[in-house]
Each structure stands twice: as structure tokens, then as C-alpha cells.
Motif scaffolding. Structure first.
Motif, short mmCIF file in Angstrom:
data_model
loop_
_atom_site.label_atom_id
_atom_site.label_comp_id
_atom_site.label_asym_id
_atom_site.label_seq_id
_atom_site.Cartn_x
_atom_site.Cartn_y
_atom_site.Cartn_z
N ARG A 77 12.25 0.22 -4.04
CA ARG A 77 11.53 0.08 -5.91
C ARG A 77 11.33 1.01 -6.12
O ARG A 77 10.92 0.58 -8.13
N ILE A 78 10.49 2.12 -5.22
CA ILE A 78 10.63 3.28 -6.61
C ILE A 78 11.99 4.45 -7.52
O ILE A 78 10.88 4.33 -8.65
N THR B 5 -1.16 -1.44 -9.32
CA THR B 5 -1.65 -0.29 -10.30
C THR B 5 -1.17 0.93 -10.75
O THR B 5 -1.35 1.81 -10.82
N PHE B 6 0.53 0.77 -9.34
CA PHE B 6 0.63 1.80 -9.70
C PHE B 6 1.23 2.20 -11.14
O PHE B 6 1.55 3.69 -11.49
N PRO B 7 1.83 1.35 -11.26
CA PRO B 7 2.59 1.31 -12.70
C PRO B 7 1.41 1.94 -14.25
O PRO B 7 1.45 2.68 -14.61
N ARG C 244 0.77 -1.17 -0.26
CA ARG C 244 -0.33 0.24 0.15
C ARG C 244 0.82 0.77 -0.09
O ARG C 244 0.32 2.47 0.21
N ASP C 245 2.32 1.37 -0.28
CA ASP C 245 2.97 1.47 -0.28
C ASP C 245 3.95 2.83 -1.36
O ASP C 245 4.89 3.52 -1.58
N TRP C 246 3.25 2.17 -2.54
CA TRP C 246 4.05 2.91 -3.57
C TRP C 246 3.88 4.18 -3.94
O TRP C 246 5.02 5.09 -4.57
N LEU C 247 2.71 4.64 -3.47
CA LEU C 247 2.85 5.95 -4.22
C LEU C 247 3.36 6.80 -2.89
O LEU C 247 4.55 7.62 -2.99
N PRO C 248 2.51 6.48 -2.07
CA PRO C 248 3.37 7.34 -0.48
C PRO C 248 5.02 7.10 -0.33
O PRO C 248 5.16 8.41 -0.21
N ALA C 249 5.25 6.40 -0.10
CA ALA C 249 6.97 5.63 -0.50
C ALA C 249 7.70 5.71 0.96
O ALA C 249 8.57 6.62 0.47
N GLN C 250 6.79 5.57 1.70
CA GLN C 250 7.32 6.40 3.18
C GLN C 250 8.43 5.48 3.90
O GLN C 250 9.49 5.60 4.58
N LEU C 251 8.77 4.30 3.30
CA LEU C 251 9.30 3.08 3.57
C LEU C 251 10.41 2.52 2.80
O LEU C 251 10.52 2.77 1.86
#
Length: 839
Positions: A237-238, A317-319, A224-231
């Protein structure tokens, strides 16, 4: 007699399976008509067993991937950082030997497809790029274990077919999206494996201890963190994604044991409207390759009847908002080594073989659809630029520069072009100032991504969502924003983002004052109180000749401290620099409004905080709070296990946090112990469905709205969708704030955007001052809510505070710390912690 025969057959199948595990060969997985280079080590040569006999631990996985990179000219290995537990975040780049030698030039050529002028790029010989990622949920291990087989196959397979594939394909191979979770689960499955494989679902092997291996170190769902990218795992990976812009990204998961295998597309009506139709057409075409491969294998599968492509924060879905094709794979899970299911015996090797098959069919599709995929990517970004409207996006907060900065950090991680505001301007009644505001041009490569991050949507084709339906980032960060700014007010494009500048602290002989608006203010206050210094909070506004100070401002007297004037100045300066927050020197107590010696300055104490964790507690909610304290605010928090709660000494804690649970987390005896602690002066802070616990045990008087929705003209087939549509999967609502109440200290507006994913609605109190946070009469800002629930939520309250003896009970209907990116409401929890005794 028939039951005895059935039992004997079951015992025979389990015994046979145990023998199969002992004799399992790599040939079970590999294509039958391919030869392999004997110089390339097989997985069992390095990890000590054939994949599937045991669960591979992350350290053994790293050993094998490192060895492959050493011996194979087709592979280069990169360590992109570490997890919170110090495990490497590996990436293998796999292609032909010639491509590996020229990989930097190939990458530059490929990235030219997403830049302006891409129509001049020649794609006739350009390789397609596939990002293959495995097991983002650590207890869905068939993906990572299949990565062992896939990496071997790609390194060792011989013949024209593999040579053609590698010549035309760059494979970005991430063997473990979640190293910490994988390690946790592998330990569990292996330590509970019997020599005689036991497929009984009730065996301990299939019942992980809390919190399980799904999550990372702080119990986050990394998918669930692909868009926020907090971790850290997400950020690695982003970066890989934006360094390459792959044409396909695959995300290998597991689902319930009684299912089969799923590949996308998902339910068509649940695709985000910003995703081009052609994306889903290409997804279906790729799906044909999966279907053909699984038909040959004899494995069952399904598609387009579950899951969705709506929330852009998921790996599949991010892609889709980045010119790529995201593919979700879901394999029925053995959750160990073998398990009885509705479809017969499900073995770990079988799940690995399916995941390996899907990995190969993806590469086959990518090779055959190469030109089509490259053209799609080029057109996606060309059309994104052409769709840019008038004006530019801007966001900022003159009183909270750090929150704006943290949002800008996310923009930069996604390689979004941003500029600093250089000339102050006002738009829609909001002022954007230099040092705390940013402008985002619309005419840029990442136009669609920014649109997805900033949009507010309240109209939907479908009423069911696999995940949240809204994530508007400026609302999440509680910053002002507009889409009508001008680049005339902007400076040069930011290449390296720098933290907001703060004025140097001046020395005072009287007092220091820190406003509570900035996101980092709780970190600074904790440092001050931990040092044993006296500090007070302003319950009313006040001002000096040069500054006005809001409710909640923190005053630190110079006199009667444990440090002398110089030592105090040095420490306050250190606090300001460490927290990147402004602290003012004040030379007089004769201030406008209340004076510094007023009784409306109330003393603050150092807080000792605990959070209840363990069986019955929702790990996500607990982990988000642990992460908030530990990583953001450097505040120590004790994790009290439900199993040992009865033996814990609660007297040392000022605050205990109880988050959402899936059953009663505390028994009657422990509940009485907690109540005694509250009566003696403790503050309990509870969340979400803890409302039942609070009301049942008479800890807090909550008037919960009842809901009686009748299903009329709803068929048996439609019943699940009907009731599912009454849930709130995740939407954003507007509330009014009473800024004079301590729970609202630090907020500059009398309205606040709140994230909500529950349907617990609390009636407002008859006394208006007891409703410091209250939903408006038209609260929906973004996301889905049914008409019935939209009526129910109006004018209800998401916060209640009560007393029990000398202590306090504070309750939030919803998570104020959602997924580590809802920065805008983190302060609500911090206010409850530091100011709970003054509410």
C-alpha cells in the motif's frame, strides 16, 4: 411483569432480525434514485449471499473483485503481491472508461504536482485521486463488506451523476488492507452464526479465540506500520501511495459496540505540529459531507472528541505528512451478525450501510473540492522544498552496515532521495564512512517526511496520545546521525539500493572470528551452531596485527570440528554470504589482549527456544518476537500454547520467553512446572508486566518503585485526562551501558536509546556490575513523559538478571522488539538467548 414484557420484546426483535437477514436485499444499502447496469453482477451473484447475511471471506472477496474487473471497463485490477499466508494484495483502479484507458498518463500528470516546477501544471481538467482502504483490522469487517457494495455501485451505477464523478476522480480501491486477519475473523463469525441470529453479547460468536482476527499472520497491528513499512501488506500500500500521491486516503475501522460512528478531525490539540493547519481545515470541510450524508440516513456520529492525528505511522495520519488528507472512520462494531448494545440492536448490515455511506460521501467531497485539494497538494510540496534549512541529513554505522542499510531501505520505500557517502567525514564526533553511511538532501520533495522520521520532540501541546509520542528512526536503528552533512561527501543519488559489500572470506588453518556488532550476526551464529560446529564468545577484547575485536566477538576454531578444513571454509564462506556479514580468518592464537586459547573464550551451545502464546498473552508482543526469529534470523521458535502448557515437554528447550499478558497466563501448577525447568538449567526471558508474575512467584527479586500521585485541583471531568497523562504511551530514553556485560555485547557506544511504553521502574542494584543497562539522570531523548514520571525513571534499570537453581531469569521492563522496526535493541534479546548462561 415488566421484565417479562421486556424479554418478549427482545425475543421479538431478535426473531425479526433473523427474518431481516433472510430477506436482506442489496437495496437496503444502495441509493434509492439510481439505476444499475444489469450486465454487472451483484455481489450475491458471485459470493453466494447478500453482503451482511454472512461475513465475506477473502477468497470470495477476491472472486467478486476479479469478476468486476473482467466485466466493467471502469475497473482495472492489480495484484501487488501476497501476504505471509499467500493471499493476494489486490488494488482496483476505478474511474471512467476513458480515464482507465489513459491511466498511466493521468498518473504521470498527477505526480507532477509533487515535483519541482509544479506551478506550471494545469489542474483545470485534472482528476482528483482518492485512495479508499477497508478493514486494516481483520475483525473490523464492516469496511471490507461495504467494499463489496461500493465496488458494485461504482461499476454498475448509471446516470450523469456517476459519470461526472468518475470523469473527475481516480479511485484507488483496496477492498481488504488485511487479508489474513479478515479470513481468520470471517471463519470465526460464520462458523458461530446461528440460523436464529443471537444478539446476546455473551454468545460465542462475539468472543473470538486468541489471537483474534485483528492482526496479520505474525499478529501485527498493520495500522501502525505505515511509516516503518516492515510488512508485505504495508509495503504494497505504501508503493501504491507513492506511485500516485492520492489527495484523500480513507481508512475504515470499527470501535466499541456501544458507540456510534466517528469521522475526523480528531481532538485538535493532538495533531502533530508538522501537519499544516490547512490540512485540518480541509478535513473539517470533508467532514461536512459525511455529516450531511449521515443526517439523511438518520445515523448518529461524532467528531473532534476522540482519536488524534499525531503518530504518522497510522493510516489516517500518514497521508497528512505526505501532502494528502487522511480520514479515519470508526463504526460501532457488531463483532458478528447482531449484538445488543446501549443504543439498541446493532446489526452487521447496519454497520455495512454506514461504511458504504461514508465511502460515497468521501467521493462526493473529493469531486466538489477537487481543485482545492489539488492546489493544497501542490503547495504542500512546494513549501516543503522552501523550508529546507542548511546542511543535509546523514546516518550510518561503521560497525553495523546492515542496520544502516535497513534504514535506507525504508527511505527508498518512501521514495526519499538518498546518496551513498563517498568521502569519509566526521561531524559532531561521529565518523561516516563509505559502504555504511548515507546522506539525505534536505531540498527534496520528501523533506517533511524525513523531518518527521528524524525529529526528536519533547514539548507537546497535549499530554494524551492515542498512540506513541516518539519514533525517531536513527535512534530506533541505533545508528549515528546528523543534520549538518554536506553533499560534497556524497555520491550520485541511489536509484536501486544494494546491500553493503563484504570482504571475501579467506581460508584459515587456525580460526575464524566474527564481530558481534552487525545486526545480522545472530543469524550467522545460529547457522554455525545449528551445523553442530564449536564456537566461543570472547568475554574480553583482543586483537590481531590487523584488527581489534570487541567484547562478544565469536571465534570458530578450525581444529576438532565435524567438518574438515576445506568443508569448514566453504561453510563459513556460505554463512558470510547468506548473512551478508564479515568473517575474518585468523592465523595465530597469539593475539593481543586475551589469546584465542584463553579461558575468557566461553563455549556456546545451540539454543532451542520457545515462546508462551495463547489466552492471556499479548499477541502483539508475542508476534513481534515470532517474526524476529522467523523472518529476520531464520531461527526456529516453538509457540507453546497456555492451554497445553501442562502437557508440554519443557526439557527440550534452553530458553522460554514470556511476554506481556493481560492476566495470569500460567496457573499455579504450570508455574511450578516452569520453576522446575528453570532450576534444571533453563533460561526464562520475561518482558513488561511479567514483573508481577516474577515477584509473586519468587522467580526474581525486583525492587519496583511505588508511585503515589495525588490529584489536586482536578475536577471530575478532568480525572481521566489527569491519570492518562501519567502513562507513557511510547517515548525514547537514554541508558548507560556496561559494554563488558554479555547483555551489552555488540554495542559500540556506552549509551543506548531504548523505547519504553510502561511505567514499571526498577531500582538499581547496590552492586554496580549488576546494572549493565541503567537510565541516565536525564534520560528523555524524545517523546512525552509527565514531570512526575520523569523523576521516577531517573537512574532506574530496564534489565535485571537473576538465578534459580542452575537456571537463569532475565527480565526487560520494556519491549526490545517494538513493531519490528526497533532494530537497535533486537540484539538485547539475542544476547539473552545466546549468552544468558554467561551473565
Amino acid at each position: 411483569m415488566s421484565r417479562v414484557i421486556t424479554l418478549l420484546l427482545l425475543i421479538f426483535s431478535v426473531v425479526s432480525q433473523a427474518q431481516d437477514f433472510d430477506t436482506l436485499s442489496l437495496d437496503y444499502y444502495l441509493p434509492k434514485d439510481i439505476t444499475y447496469n444489469p450486465e454487472i453482477p451483484k455481489p450475491q451473484n458471485i459470493i453466494g449471499f447478500v453482503p451482511g447475511q454472512w461475513h465475506v471471506s477473502h477468497d470470495r472477496l477476491v472472486n467478486y473483485m476479479t469478476k468486476l474487473a473482467e466485466v466493467s471497463p471502469r475497473i482495472s485490477l492489480e495484484n501487488r503481491g501476497t501476504t505471509y499466508e499467500g493471499r493476494p494484495l489486490l488494488l482496483l483502479t476505478i474511474s471512467s472508461e476513458e480515464n482507465i484507458k489513459n491511466i498511466d498518463q493521468i498518473r504521470q500528470n498527477h505526480k507532477a504536482l509533487v515535483e519541482a516546477g509544479s506551478e506550471d501544471v494545469d489542474i483545470k481538467e485534472m482528476p482528483v485521486v482518492v485512495n479508499q482502504g477497508f478493514s486494516i483490522h481483520g475483525n473490523e469487517p464492516s469496511g471490507t463488506n461495504a467494499a463489496l457494495v461500493a465496488a458494485y455501485h461504482l461499476a454498475a451505477a448509471e446516470g450523469e451523476e456517476i459519470q461526472e464523478l468518475l470523469k473527475n476522480t481516480i479511485i484507488l480501491f483496496d477492498p481488504s488492507f488485511n487479508p489474513d486477519g479478515l479470513q481468520r475473523f470471517a471463519y470465526w463469525a460464520n462458523t458461530n452464526r446461528s440460523a436464529n441470529i443471537n444478539a446476546d453479547p455473551q454468545d460465542r460468536e462475539y468472543d473470538e479465540v486468541w489471537p483474534g482476527g485483528r492482526t496479520n499472520h505474525y499478529w501485527f497491528d498493520l495500522n501502525r506500520d505505515w511509516l516503518p513499512a516492515q510488512l508485505p501488506e504495508s509495503r504494497a500500500r505504501i508503493k501504491t501511495f507513492h506511485d500516485w500521491y492520492p489527495n484523500i486516503l480513507t481508512d475504515h475501522h470499527e470501535m466499541g459496540s456501544n458507540s456510534s460512528f466517528f469521522f475526523q478531525p480528531g481532538i485538535p490539540s493532538r495533531t502533530h505540529p508538522l501537519t499544516p493547519d490547512l490540512n485540518q481545515e480541509l478535513t473539517r470541510e470533508i467532514g461536512n459531507y459525511h455529516a450531511e450524508a449521515f443526517d439523511k440516513l438518520g445515523s448518529f456520529y461524532f467528531t473532534e472528541e476522540s482519536y488524534d492525528d499525531f503518530y504518522y505511522g497510522k493510516g489516517s495520519t500518514f497521508p497528512d505528512i505526505n501532502g494528502s488528507i487522511g480520514i479515519l472512520f470508526e463504526q460501532a462494531s457488531s463483532r458478528g451478525h447482531a449484538q445488543e448494545t446501549d443504543n439498541g440492536l446493532l446489526t452487521f448490515p447496519f454497520t455495512i450501510r454506514n461504511q458504504f455511506t461514508a465511502a460515497l460521501s468521501t467521493l462526493e467531497a473529493a469531486k466538489n473540492m477537487r481543485v482545492k485539494l489539488l492546489n493544497y497538494q501542490r503547495d504542500f510540496y512546494k513549501n516543503a522544498r522552501n523550508s529546507a534549512g542548511k546542511g543535509e541529513w546523514a546516518f550510518g554505522s561503521s560497525k553495523d552496515a546492515n542496520s544502516a542499510y535497513y534504514l535506507a531501505e525504508i527511505m527508498k520505500r518512501h521514495q526519499i532521495d538518498i546518496h551513498p557517502v563517498e568521502e569519509e567525514f566526521t561531524e559532531d564526533g561521529k565518523t561516516y564512512k563509505p559502504g555504511s553511511s548515507y546522506i539525505i538532501p534536505k531540498n527534496q520533495r520528501q523533506h517533511r517526511l524525513v523531518e518527521a522520521m528524524f525529529e526528536k520532540r519533547t514539548s507537546f501541546e497535549d499530554s494524551l496520545f492515542y498512540d506513541i509520542s516518539a519514533w525517531t528512526f536513527p535512534l530506533a536503528f541505533n545508528v549515528d546521525y546528523t543534520d549538518s552533512a554536506s553533499l560534497a561527501n556524497a555520491g550520485d543519488k541511489i536509484s536501486a539500493l544494494e546491500k553493503p559489500e563484504i570482504p571475501s572470506v579467506e581460508k584459515s588453518d587456525y580460526a575464524y572470528v566474527m564481530e558481534w556488532h552487525d545486526y545480522n550476526a545472530p543469524k550467522a551464529l545460529n547457522m554455525i551452531l545449528n551445523k553442530g560446529l564449536r564456537a566461543k564468545v570472547a568475554m574480553q577484547e583482543f586483537g590481531t596485527a590487523t584488527n581489534k575485536y570487541d567484547y562478544g566477538s565469536i571465534m570458530i576454531p578450525v581444529q576438532n570440528q565435524k567438518l574438515n578444513k576445506q568443508e569448514l571454509f566453504d561453510f563459513i564462506k556460505y554463512v558470510a554470504e547468506t548473512s551478508n556479514i564479515e568473517i575474518d580468518a585468523v592465523g595465530t592464537g597469539l593475539t593481543s589482549g586475551i589469546n584465542l586459547g584463553s579461558r575468557f573464550f566461553l563455549p556456546l551451545e545451540n539454543q532451542e527456544i520457545a515462546i508462551i502464546v495463547g489466552e492471556g498473552i499479548t499477541p502483539y508482543d508475542a508476534g513481534e518476537i515470532w517474526h524476529l526469529f522467523d523472518q529476520r534470523y531464520d531461527i526456529k521458535v516453538t509457540k507453546l500454547n497456555t492451554r497445553n502448557f501442562g502437557r508440554a515437554d519443557l526439557s527440550r528447550y534452553t530458553d522460554i520467553i514470556l511476554v506481556n499478558s493481560w492476566r495470569s497466563a500460567l496457573d499455579e501448577r504450570n508455574t511450578e512446572k516452569l520453576k522446575t525447568w528453570i532450576r534444571n538449567g533453563g533460561t526464562l526471558i520475561a518482558y513488561r508486566n511479567a514483573s508481577r508474575f516474577l515477584t509473586t512467584n519468587k522467580l526474581l527479586d525486583l525492587k519496583i518503585k511505588s508511585s503515589d500521585i495525588e490529584a489536586k485541583n482536578v475536577s471530575f471531568e478532568q480525572r481521566r485526562d489527569f491519570y492518562g497523562a501519567q502513562g507513557i504511551g511510547g517515548a525514547i530514553f537514554e541508558a548507560k551501558l556496561d559494554r563488558s556485560h554479555p547483555i551489552a555485547f555488540g554495542y559500540t557506544s556506552d549509551h543506548l536509546a531504548l523505547f519504553r511504553n510502561t511505567t514499571t521502574f526498577i531500582e538499581a542494584d547496590d552492586q554496580s556490575y549488576n546494572n549493565p543497562i541503567q537510565y541516565t539522570n536525564d534520560p528523555l531523548l524524545s517523546g512525552y513523559i509527565s514531570e512526575e514520571k520523569n523523576e521516577e525513571i531517573k537512574n532506574t534499570v530496564p534489565f535485571k538478571k537473576g538465578s534459580l537453581g542452575r537456571g537463569n531469569v532475565i527480565y526487560f521492563t520494556d519491549n526490545t522488539n517494538f513493531r519490528a522496526f526497533w532494530y537497535g535493541t533486537n540484539k538485547l534479546l539475542m544476547n539473552a538467548i545466546f549468552f544468558g548462561d554467561h551473565m
